[in-house]
Design a protein around this motif. Structure first.
Motif, mmCIF file in Angstrom:
data_model
loop_
_atom_site.group_PDB
_atom_site.id
_atom_site.type_symbol
_atom_site.label_atom_id
_atom_site.label_comp_id
_atom_site.label_asym_id
_atom_site.label_seq_id
_atom_site.Cartn_x
_atom_site.Cartn_y
_atom_site.Cartn_z
ATOM 1 N N ALA A 22 0.834 -1.204 0.000
ATOM 2 C CA ALA A 22 0.000 0.000 0.000
ATOM 3 C C ALA A 22 0.871 1.258 0.000
ATOM 4 C CB ALA A 22 -0.941 -0.001 1.203
ATOM 5 N N ALA A 23 1.920 1.247 0.806
ATOM 6 C CA ALA A 23 2.815 2.406 0.856
ATOM 7 C C ALA A 23 3.443 2.657 -0.511
ATOM 8 C CB ALA A 23 3.897 2.186 1.918
ATOM 9 N N GLN A 24 3.879 1.601 -1.166
ATOM 10 C CA GLN A 24 4.489 1.748 -2.492
ATOM 11 C C GLN A 24 3.475 2.237 -3.522
ATOM 12 O OE1 GLN A 24 6.049 -2.197 -2.974
ATOM 13 N NE2 GLN A 24 8.048 -1.640 -2.163
ATOM 14 N N ALA A 25 2.280 1.660 -3.510
ATOM 15 C CA ALA A 25 1.244 2.062 -4.461
ATOM 16 C C ALA A 25 0.855 3.523 -4.255
ATOM 17 C CB ALA A 25 0.023 1.159 -4.335
ATOM 18 N N ASP A 35 1.356 14.820 -12.288
ATOM 19 C CA ASP A 35 1.408 15.072 -13.729
ATOM 20 C C ASP A 35 0.033 15.227 -14.371
ATOM 21 O OD1 ASP A 35 4.185 14.967 -13.716
ATOM 22 O OD2 ASP A 35 4.209 12.795 -14.070
ATOM 23 N N GLU A 36 -1.022 15.025 -13.616
ATOM 24 C CA GLU A 36 -2.374 15.130 -14.160
ATOM 25 C C GLU A 36 -2.771 16.593 -14.291
ATOM 26 O OE1 GLU A 36 -3.795 12.592 -15.406
ATOM 27 O OE2 GLU A 36 -2.524 11.059 -14.492
ATOM 28 N N GLU A 37 -3.582 16.890 -15.283
ATOM 29 C CA GLU A 37 -4.002 18.270 -15.523
ATOM 30 C C GLU A 37 -5.061 18.748 -14.533
ATOM 31 O OE1 GLU A 37 -4.989 19.040 -19.600
ATOM 32 O OE2 GLU A 37 -3.202 18.018 -20.326
ATOM 33 N N MET A 38 -5.883 17.847 -14.054
ATOM 34 C CA MET A 38 -6.928 18.238 -13.111
ATOM 35 C C MET A 38 -6.357 18.336 -11.696
ATOM 36 S SD MET A 38 -9.002 14.598 -13.123
ATOM 37 C CE MET A 38 -10.254 15.055 -11.979
ATOM 38 N N ASP A 39 -7.095 18.980 -10.808
ATOM 39 C CA ASP A 39 -6.650 19.134 -9.424
ATOM 40 C C ASP A 39 -6.725 17.786 -8.714
ATOM 41 O OD1 ASP A 39 -5.967 19.999 -6.900
ATOM 42 O OD2 ASP A 39 -7.925 20.889 -6.485
ATOM 43 N N MET A 40 -5.589 17.232 -8.369
ATOM 44 C CA MET A 40 -5.493 15.939 -7.705
ATOM 45 C C MET A 40 -4.962 16.092 -6.280
ATOM 46 S SD MET A 40 -6.587 13.809 -10.000
ATOM 47 C CE MET A 40 -6.051 12.225 -9.411
ATOM 48 N N SER A 41 -5.079 17.297 -5.722
ATOM 49 C CA SER A 41 -4.465 17.570 -4.418
ATOM 50 C C SER A 41 -5.013 16.675 -3.307
ATOM 51 C CB SER A 41 -4.607 19.044 -4.046
ATOM 52 O OG SER A 41 -5.963 19.433 -4.022
ATOM 53 N N ARG A 42 -6.305 16.410 -3.302
ATOM 54 C CA ARG A 42 -6.877 15.542 -2.254
ATOM 55 C C ARG A 42 -6.319 14.133 -2.367
ATOM 56 N NH1 ARG A 42 -10.430 14.266 1.542
ATOM 57 N NH2 ARG A 42 -11.878 12.533 1.276
ATOM 58 N N CYS A 43 -6.250 13.617 -3.573
ATOM 59 C CA CYS A 43 -5.718 12.281 -3.807
ATOM 60 C C CYS A 43 -4.253 12.208 -3.366
ATOM 61 C CB CYS A 43 -5.867 11.908 -5.282
ATOM 62 S SG CYS A 43 -5.525 10.180 -5.654
ATOM 63 N N ILE A 44 -3.484 13.209 -3.722
ATOM 64 C CA ILE A 44 -2.067 13.243 -3.364
ATOM 65 C C ILE A 44 -1.897 13.264 -1.850
ATOM 66 C CG2 ILE A 44 0.043 14.650 -3.449
ATOM 67 C CD1 ILE A 44 -0.955 15.556 -6.285
ATOM 68 N N ARG A 45 -2.647 14.129 -1.181
ATOM 69 C CA ARG A 45 -2.528 14.234 0.281
ATOM 70 C C ARG A 45 -2.891 12.919 0.965
ATOM 71 N NH1 ARG A 45 -4.736 19.577 -0.633
ATOM 72 N NH2 ARG A 45 -3.104 21.089 -0.174
ATOM 73 N N LEU A 46 -3.994 12.312 0.538
ATOM 74 C CA LEU A 46 -4.411 11.043 1.144
ATOM 75 C C LEU A 46 -3.387 9.944 0.880
ATOM 76 C CD1 LEU A 46 -8.233 11.131 0.372
ATOM 77 C CD2 LEU A 46 -7.165 11.198 2.639
ATOM 78 N N CYS A 47 -2.885 9.876 -0.344
ATOM 79 C CA CYS A 47 -1.873 8.869 -0.674
ATOM 80 C C CYS A 47 -0.618 9.047 0.178
ATOM 81 C CB CYS A 47 -1.513 8.926 -2.155
ATOM 82 S SG CYS A 47 -2.693 8.122 -3.244
ATOM 83 N N ARG A 48 -0.186 10.269 0.354
ATOM 84 C CA ARG A 48 1.011 10.517 1.172
ATOM 85 C C ARG A 48 0.777 10.132 2.619
ATOM 86 N NH1 ARG A 48 2.992 16.266 0.570
ATOM 87 N NH2 ARG A 48 4.822 15.407 1.585
ATOM 88 N N ASP A 49 -0.421 10.436 3.147
ATOM 89 C CA ASP A 49 -0.742 10.044 4.527
ATOM 90 C C ASP A 49 -0.724 8.530 4.681
ATOM 91 O OD1 ASP A 49 -1.040 12.687 5.304
ATOM 92 O OD2 ASP A 49 -3.234 12.624 5.362
ATOM 93 N N VAL A 50 -1.367 7.837 3.744
ATOM 94 C CA VAL A 50 -1.432 6.379 3.832
ATOM 95 C C VAL A 50 -0.034 5.778 3.683
ATOM 96 C CG1 VAL A 50 -2.305 4.269 2.743
ATOM 97 C CG2 VAL A 50 -3.832 6.202 3.123
ATOM 98 N N ALA A 51 0.760 6.293 2.772
ATOM 99 C CA ALA A 51 2.118 5.762 2.594
ATOM 100 C C ALA A 51 2.909 5.843 3.901
ATOM 101 C CB ALA A 51 2.833 6.521 1.479
#
Length: 113
Positions: A22-25, A35-51
């Motif tokens: 999960a941390a790696q994913a 690199d995505e054009e749309m705002d992915m800030s929520r996804c990025i923040r959650l992924c970093r927390d989970v990692a």
């Protein structure tokens, strides 16, 4: 020496593996979201927390920490929220991450039982 040779249950060994995966994913997904054009800030923040949480939980389980069960609850909750967010996006990295997180949630909840 493999973890199975140490004082680690099969259930804990599986949870450790799922947390590392999960941390790696999540690290991969967060990086790809940049690199995505749309705002992915929520996804990025959650992924970093989970990692961070999942890798810490894996380390706590490996050393039989007394705090492992409490951390399992936090990891399961954060991973579930992150999986929900990732599943909203059609990007391959988000879909893969959501799938991996489901296994992490399941094994962390099993550790809590």
């Amino acid at each position: 020496m493999a973890l199975s040779e140490l004082d680690v249950s099969d259930q804990m060994d599986e949870c450790i593996d799922n947390c590392w995966e999960a941390a790696q994913a999540c690290e991969w997904c967060a990086d790809a979201c940049l690199d995505e054009e749309m705002d992915m800030s929520r996804c990025i923040r959650l992924c970093r927390d989970v990692a961070d949480l999942a890798s810490m939980h894996a380390r706590f389980m490996a050393r039989n920490s007394n705090y492992s069960e409490q951390l399992a609850e936090d990891v399961a909750g954060a991973a579930e929220e992150c999986a929900e967010e990732c599943s909203r996006h059609d990007h391959e990295h988000c879909q893969v991450c959501a799938d991996v997180l489901e296994d992490c949630v399941e094994s962390c909840r099993a550790m809590m039982a």
